[in-house]
Design an enzyme around this catalytic site. Structure first.
Site, PDB file in Angstrom:
ATOM      1  N   ARG A 169       0.859  -1.189   0.000  1.00  0.00           N
ATOM      2  CA  ARG A 169       0.000   0.000   0.000  1.00  0.00           C
ATOM      3  C   ARG A 169       0.891   1.234   0.000  1.00  0.00           C
ATOM      4  NH1 ARG A 169      -2.924  -3.980   2.697  1.00  0.00           N
ATOM      5  NH2 ARG A 169      -4.546  -4.712   1.275  1.00  0.00           N
ATOM      6  N   ASP A 337      -6.087 -14.704   2.606  1.00  0.00           N
ATOM      7  CA  ASP A 337      -7.095 -13.927   3.335  1.00  0.00           C
ATOM      8  C   ASP A 337      -8.091 -13.299   2.371  1.00  0.00           C
ATOM      9  OD1 ASP A 337      -4.837 -12.407   2.449  1.00  0.00           O
ATOM     10  OD2 ASP A 337      -5.684 -10.655   3.440  1.00  0.00           O
ATOM     11  N   GLU A 338      -9.243 -12.968   2.886  1.00  0.00           N
ATOM     12  CA  GLU A 338     -10.254 -12.153   2.211  1.00  0.00           C
ATOM     13  C   GLU A 338     -10.401 -12.506   0.737  1.00  0.00           C
ATOM     14  OE1 GLU A 338      -9.979  -8.044   4.731  1.00  0.00           O
ATOM     15  OE2 GLU A 338      -8.509  -8.287   3.147  1.00  0.00           O
ATOM     16  N   TRP A 404      -5.740 -13.736  12.320  1.00  0.00           N
ATOM     17  CA  TRP A 404      -5.980 -12.311  12.568  1.00  0.00           C
ATOM     18  C   TRP A 404      -7.376 -12.077  13.150  1.00  0.00           C
ATOM     19  CZ3 TRP A 404      -9.408  -9.231   9.500  1.00  0.00           C
ATOM     20  CH2 TRP A 404      -9.870  -9.830   8.333  1.00  0.00           C
ATOM     21  N   ASP A 431      -1.946  -0.828  12.761  1.00  0.00           N
ATOM     22  CA  ASP A 431      -2.473   0.210  11.860  1.00  0.00           C
ATOM     23  C   ASP A 431      -3.744   0.820  12.452  1.00  0.00           C
ATOM     24  OD1 ASP A 431      -3.857  -2.215  11.454  1.00  0.00           O
ATOM     25  OD2 ASP A 431      -4.376  -1.713   9.384  1.00  0.00           O
ATOM     26  N   TRP A 480      -0.270  -2.778   8.476  1.00  0.00           N
ATOM     27  CA  TRP A 480      -0.807  -2.526   7.140  1.00  0.00           C
ATOM     28  C   TRP A 480      -0.668  -1.036   6.861  1.00  0.00           C
ATOM     29  CZ3 TRP A 480      -1.568  -7.002   4.851  1.00  0.00           C
ATOM     30  CH2 TRP A 480      -1.910  -8.111   5.625  1.00  0.00           C
ATOM     31  N   GLU A 482      -2.075   1.223   4.482  1.00  0.00           N
ATOM     32  CA  GLU A 482      -2.979   2.080   3.709  1.00  0.00           C
ATOM     33  C   GLU A 482      -2.829   3.547   4.131  1.00  0.00           C
ATOM     34  OE1 GLU A 482      -3.870  -0.825   5.081  1.00  0.00           O
ATOM     35  OE2 GLU A 482      -5.374  -1.878   3.873  1.00  0.00           O
TER      36      GLU A 482
HETATM   37  C1  TNX Z   1      -7.340  -6.844   6.250  1.00  0.00           C
HETATM   38  S1  TNX Z   1      -5.949  -8.872   7.861  1.00  0.00           S
HETATM   39  C2  TNX Z   1      -6.314  -7.324   5.467  1.00  0.00           C
HETATM   40  C3  TNX Z   1      -5.370  -6.375   4.835  1.00  0.00           C
HETATM   41  C4  TNX Z   1      -5.716  -4.954   5.184  1.00  0.00           C
HETATM   42  C5  TNX Z   1      -6.095  -4.876   6.640  1.00  0.00           C
HETATM   43  C6  TNX Z   1      -6.316  -3.502   7.168  1.00  0.00           C
HETATM   44  C7  TNX Z   1      -5.616  -9.365   6.446  1.00  0.00           C
HETATM   45  C8  TNX Z   1      -4.970 -10.662   6.379  1.00  0.00           C
HETATM   46  N1  TNX Z   1      -5.978  -8.649   5.352  1.00  0.00           N
HETATM   47  O1  TNX Z   1      -5.327  -6.574   3.457  1.00  0.00           O
HETATM   48  O2  TNX Z   1      -4.634  -4.148   4.918  1.00  0.00           O
HETATM   49  O3  TNX Z   1      -7.284  -5.634   6.834  1.00  0.00           O
HETATM   50  O4  TNX Z   1      -6.366  -3.487   8.576  1.00  0.00           O
END
Ligand code: TNX
Length: 547
Positions: A169, A337-338, A404, A431, A480, A482
């Site tokens: 980021r 993740d995500e 997390w 963060d 992180w 951002e």
């Molecule tokens: C979630 S936690 C994310 C990151 C973001 C973060 C911001 C995780 C494994 N993935 O891509 O930067 O939240 O807090």
């Protein structure tokens, strides 16, 4: 000329105190396991003293010499142990092994007679002994320091003590990456988790797929202000770059001397917008031209997943193996993740793949990706770490889970037989805000004040009761970036929370004492931040978990 030399000597004499007081043994942070300070006696260290070292610790001896010279002006001669000459001066001896060293990463520090002796049987142990010793020297130019007679026996509570840094980021100069590693070493962390790829950029040189760098490393603009601000505003500055393989090797060497192992992360199968911007053929819409993301938080908002097709898997094999060859650490982080499932749901090729491979659903597909990559890494002798979402499917237990989420997810992973690294958003996301002051510098959201970090206990009670504590191998704070655009902002976000975490991870649980921690912070650690020239958050007395 002669006269000016004379006055220079006079000035030096006035400004370099001949005998400076060492910092106190009771200021050492993180608190050691055992400290036995003698009532009297000391070993004087001045310019006559030598650093004598066993061959295994040649690099650490040079490191100590450099650190001590920078901190105090005392530049000591280096002498290999087997070629030791008799000397009038006292010695700092860095010795390998010894019966007292019974654990990994352990050291003893003994000050008596004419010797300061650090013993360890691995690089980590020696580095930690050196950090403790450096804390017994003052933070000023001196001619001589009397190190009080003491016996310290010390080792970590947890074997995984990590700090993460997102360089996607925002990217940071190589010099700062090294500084960050110095900060980790001071705090007796042993792992740097380097988050190298994500939607907003690809930050490591890859030879087999060059467009990852020519296209994937650059974004055309960046969101201004907070993600939630409406309407969204963007700058128009092309932003990016990547670390070359030579730079990466340089950082790995630098870290190795300091006992830090580096775990690279290449985040798949989501968080892959930079990849599909470079190679749309790995996306669920090969006919589309994707940009490298210019905003934050893509989940379910913008397509950033890989399509399961033969070209994609060939790509993953090549790239993961290329990166694995660079990093000596036994672990490799593949993200996971995500990963939004909606793009796979809408893609006939992904659906066909799910059918053809007898996968249950999109979660099964995610597991398939993880298993494929784990296989490519196994061929290079690497073990896999992934964010806890990779447990959405069934995975074999050799995979380490980086959690997390909260205690619940950690417990679930341990019960399934996985080793777990705790990295809960609350309180280990650095963060997040450390105050609720509306004028505090912009952060993502949340509130993780210093005392909450200090009070964090990595092992959930439930696991302790079930006798499953051993599955919690340690913890990590994540940074992180951002809303962290400069090295100074990184420092501001991590100090002093990282110091608090270091004590959670290193010191015996019963020795944790927040009042005493704050005393040491004021007396010894904040002066150290200032000596480093590092930014830090000052208002931790006012902003507590109760606020
Ligand atoms: C979630 S936690 C994310 C990151 C973001 C973060 C911001 C995780 C494994 N993935 O891509 O930067 O939240 O807090």
């Amino acid at each position: 000329m002669k006269q000016s030399l004379c006055s220079l000597t006079l000035i030096l004499f006035l400004f370099i105190p001949f005998l400076a007081l060492p910092q106190s043994v009771s200021d050492i942070t993180p608190t050691p396991v055992q400290v036995n300070q003698k009532r009297r006696g000391h070993v004087a260290i001045n310019r006559e003293a030598q650093i004598v070292y066993d061959a295994q610790f040649a690099d650490q001896a040079a490191y100590l010499e450099e650190m001590l010279a920078a901190q105090t002006g005392l530049r000591l001669a280096l002498q290999p142990n087997n070629r030791q000459k008799n000397t009038a001066g006292n010695r700092i001896r860095l010795l390998f092994g010894g019966r007292a060293i019974t654990k990994a990463e352990m050291y003893t520090l003994t000050v008596s007679g004419k010797d300061v002796i650090i013993r360890a049987k691995d690089t980590g142990g020696m580095v930690y002994g050196i950090q403790t010793l450096l804390q017994l020297f003052p933070l000023e130019q001196v001619a001589e320091v009397e190190i009080p007679n003491v016996e310290i026996k010390d080792y970590p509570r947890f074997s995984y003590r990590g700090m993460h840094l997102d360089v996607v980021r925002h990217m940071f100069p190589l010099e700062f990456i090294k500084k960050y590693i110095d900060y980790l070493a001071f705090h007796k962390f042993n792992t740097f988790h380097w988050h190298l790829t994500d939607d907003q950029g690809w930050r490591i040189e890859i030879e087999s797929y060059p467009k990852l760098n020519t296209i994937g490393s650059w974004r055309e603009a960046t969101l201004i202000g907070h993600f939630k601000d409406q309407p969204a505003r963007y700058d128009s500055t092309r932003y990016g770059g990547y670390y070359t393989k030579d730079e990466v090797r340089e950082v790995i060497r630098y870290a190795a001397v300091r006992g830090i192992s580096i775990i690279p992360e290449i985040d798949i199968p989501g968080h892959s917008r930079a990849t599909i911007a470079a190679y749309p053929e790995f996306s669920t819409r090969p006919d589309t031209t994707w940009n490298v993301a210019t905003t934050w938080g893509m989940y379910n908002r913008q397509n950033n997943v890989l399509q399961p097709n033969p070209a994609t898997f060939k790509f993953l094999e090549k790239v993961f193996q290329e990166v694995a060859e660079l990093f000596p650490a036994p672990y490799f982080h593949l993200g996971g993740d995500e990963c939004s499932k909606m793009w796979w749901k809408a893609d006939p090729v992904s659906q066909q793949f799910i059918q053809d491979h007898n996968l249950k659903d999109e979660k099964g597909l995610q597991t398939y990706f993880v298993e494929q990559v784990a296989g490519y890494l196994a061929a290079k002798g690497k073990k896999v770490i992934g964010w806890h979402e990779i447990l959405e499917g069934d995975l074999d237990t050799s995979t380490l889970i980086m959690n997390w989420g909260g205690e619940k997810e950690g417990i679930a992973a341990a019960m399934r037989g996985h080793q777990v690294i705790m990295a809960p958003g609350k309180p280990l996301y650095f963060d997040h805000y450390q105050s609720k002051d509306p004028l505090d510098s912009l952060a993502i959201h949340g509130y993780n004040p210093l005392d909450a970090v200090y009070a964090f206990e990595p092992v959930p009670d439930t696991l302790r009761k079930l006798n499953l504590d051993r599955f919690i191998v340690g913890a990590q704070a994540n940074v992180w970036t951002e809303y962290i655009g400069s090295p100074a902002k990184v420092e501001y976000m991590v100090f002093p929370r990282m110091t608090a975490l270091s004590e959670v991870l290193w010191s015996p649980r019963h020795k944790r004492d927040y009042q005493d921690f704050k005393r040491r912070l004021e007396q010894a650690i904040i002066p150290r931040y200032e000596y480093w020239g590092a930014a830090y958050f000052r208002n931790f007395e006012q902003w507590t978990a109760e606020k």
